[in-house]
Design an enzyme around this catalytic site. Structure first.
Site, PDB file in Angstrom:
ATOM      1  N   CYS A  99       0.817  -1.220   0.000  1.00  0.00           N
ATOM      2  CA  CYS A  99       0.000   0.000   0.000  1.00  0.00           C
ATOM      3  C   CYS A  99       0.852   1.272   0.000  1.00  0.00           C
ATOM      4  CB  CYS A  99      -0.969  -0.041   1.174  1.00  0.00           C
ATOM      5  SG  CYS A  99      -2.387   1.057   0.981  1.00  0.00           S
ATOM      6  N   ARG A 148       5.660 -13.970 -14.567  1.00  0.00           N
ATOM      7  CA  ARG A 148       7.025 -13.768 -14.068  1.00  0.00           C
ATOM      8  C   ARG A 148       7.269 -14.584 -12.806  1.00  0.00           C
ATOM      9  NH1 ARG A 148       9.923  -8.780 -15.485  1.00  0.00           N
ATOM     10  NH2 ARG A 148       8.907  -7.964 -17.326  1.00  0.00           N
ATOM     11  N   HIS A 213      -3.802  -5.869   1.422  1.00  0.00           N
ATOM     12  CA  HIS A 213      -3.707  -6.154   2.849  1.00  0.00           C
ATOM     13  C   HIS A 213      -4.322  -7.537   3.031  1.00  0.00           C
ATOM     14  CE1 HIS A 213      -2.756  -1.940   3.758  1.00  0.00           C
ATOM     15  NE2 HIS A 213      -3.711  -1.605   2.920  1.00  0.00           N
TER      16      HIS A 213
END
Lengths: 257, 59
Positions: A99, A148, A213
Site C-alpha cells: 500500500c 514472471r 492487505h
C-alpha cells in the site's frame, strides 16, 4: 541455501495498517516450522543503516499506514534509508512493500492539489490522487499471479495451491505502472492499481509491491513460501500442513468485492 | 482470523471454525445459555458483522 532468514522490518509502529505486521508473523511461522533460524530486525526512524548488522538481511518488509504516519517516516525514508533500499533491491534482495510503502517505492505521488511527493524511484510507477470526489478503491480483491512468478521454477516447485492471490484493498491513490509487464497480478476482482488497466501491484527483480492487505502472506501461503525460498536461495522447502491457510485463501477467492 | 491465531500458536480445531458470519450468529442465537459473546473482527468482517447484527454496515 542460506540457513537463516533475517528480516528487516521497516517502520513497524508507524506502518501497520490492517494488521500488515501479520506478513512478518506468517513468514516467521513458516520458517520456524521448518527449523529455519529467523531474526527480525526492526528498523525505525532512529536506525542508522551504516552498521554491518544490515548487510546480511535477506528479506525486507514495509507496510501501509495512514497519511499522518507516512508523513512521520517520509523524511527519514528519503534522507536516510533510500540508498540502502535501492542498493538492496537492485542487488536482487527479496522484499515486499504494501500500500503506502508500495507507492513510496515509485517515482512520485501526485496529490489532487497538484503537489508532488517524491518517491524512492526504485519501481517504475507513479501514483495519482484525484481528490475526494473520486471513490476510494475499497473491498475484497483477487488476481491471477503474473507469469514472471508462476513460470519461475522456484514457484513451480513450491506452489501447492493455485495461481491466484487474495486480499483486501483500501487506497485513495491510483498507481500506474510505466511497463504493465511488471504487474504482480491481473485483476479478477477489485480495483487493482487504478480501477482502469486490470493491473495489480508490481514486480521489480525480487521485490514486490502490492495494495493487498489481508495480511497478504497469511492468506497466500504459496507466495509466502516463494518469497521465503527466494530469500534463502533455495528451490525446495519442506511441505507444511496448510489446511487452514488454504481454506482461508479459497474462501477469500469467493468473497464479494 | 483462524490463520492469524494459528501463527500466534493458538490451536483452533477445524470443527470450531464457521466460515459464515450469518451462520455463527444463527448458531449462537439458538443457545439460550449464552449471555455474552466477544467479537474480535478484522476491518472487513467487522463491517459484515455489523450488517448481520444491526442491519447496516456503517453506523
Amino acid at each position: 541455501m542460506r540457513d537463516k532468514l533475517k528480516i528487516g522490518f521497516f517502520y513497524k509502529e508507524e506502518l501497520n495498517l490492517y494488521g500488515d505486521n501479520g506478513n512478518i508473523e506468517a513468514l516467521v511461522y513458516r520458517a520456524s516450522r521448518r527449523n529455519i533460524q529467523v531474526e527480525v530486525m526492526e528498523i525505525d526512524t532512529e536506525t542508522k543503516m551504516n552498521s554491518s548488522n544490515f548487510t546480511d538481511i535477506n528479506f525486507i518488509f514495509m507496510g501501509g499506514g495512514p497519511d499522518s504516519a507516512q508523513k512521520n517516516i517520509y523524511k527519514d525514508l528519503i534522507s536516510n534509508k533510500k540508498e540502502y533500499l535501492r542498493d538492496y533491491i537492485e542487488a536482487g534482495g527479496v522484499s515486499l512493500f504494501v500500500c503506502g510503502a508500495f507507492q513510496l517505492m515509485g517515482k512520485y505521488y501526485l496529490s489532487s492539489d497538484n503537489s508532488t511527493l517524491e518517491g524512492l524511484n526504485i519501481f517504475s510507477l507513479y501514483t495519482k490522487h484525484y481528490g475526494p470526489k473520486k471513490p476510494r478503491c475499497i473491498g475484497n480483491t483477487a488476481g491471477e499471479i503474473s507469469g514472471r512468478i508462476t513460470q519461475d521454477p522456484v514457484f513451480k516447485n513450491i506452489n501447492r495451491l493455485d495461481n491466484y492471490l487474495v486480499g483486501f484493498e483500501n487506497h485513495g491513490g491510483r498507481t500506474y505502472l510505466e511497463d504493465k509487464e511488471h504487474l504482480l497480478s491481473n485483476v479478477i476482482k477489485g480495483h487493482g492499481n487504478n480501477s482502469e488497466d486490470n493491473t495489480e501491484g508490481c514486480i521489480h527483480l525480487n521485490s514486490i509491491g502490492t495494495y493487498y492487505h489481508g495480511p497478504l502472506l497469511a492468506k497466500n501461503p504459496h507466495l509466502s513460501d516463494y518469497l521465503l525460498a527466494k530469500a534463502l536461495n533455495t528451490d525446495t522447502l519442506e511441505v507444511l500442513e496448510d489446511v487452514l491457510e488454504n481454506k482461508a485463501h479459497t474462501a477469500s477467492l469467493k468473497l464479494k468485492e | 482470523m483462524a490463520v492469524r491465531l494459528k501463527h500466534a500458536g493458538v490451536n483452533i480445531e477445524e470443527r470450531n471454525i464457521v466460515p459464515s458470519i450469518a451462520s455463527v450468529v444463527k448458531e449462537l442465537s439458538k443457545n439460550k445459555n449464552i449471555k455474552e459473546v466477544i467479537v474480535l473482527p478484522n476491518y472487513s468482517s467487522m463491517l459484515d458483522f455489523r450488517k448481520v447484527v444491526l442491519g447496516r454496515k456503517i453506523l
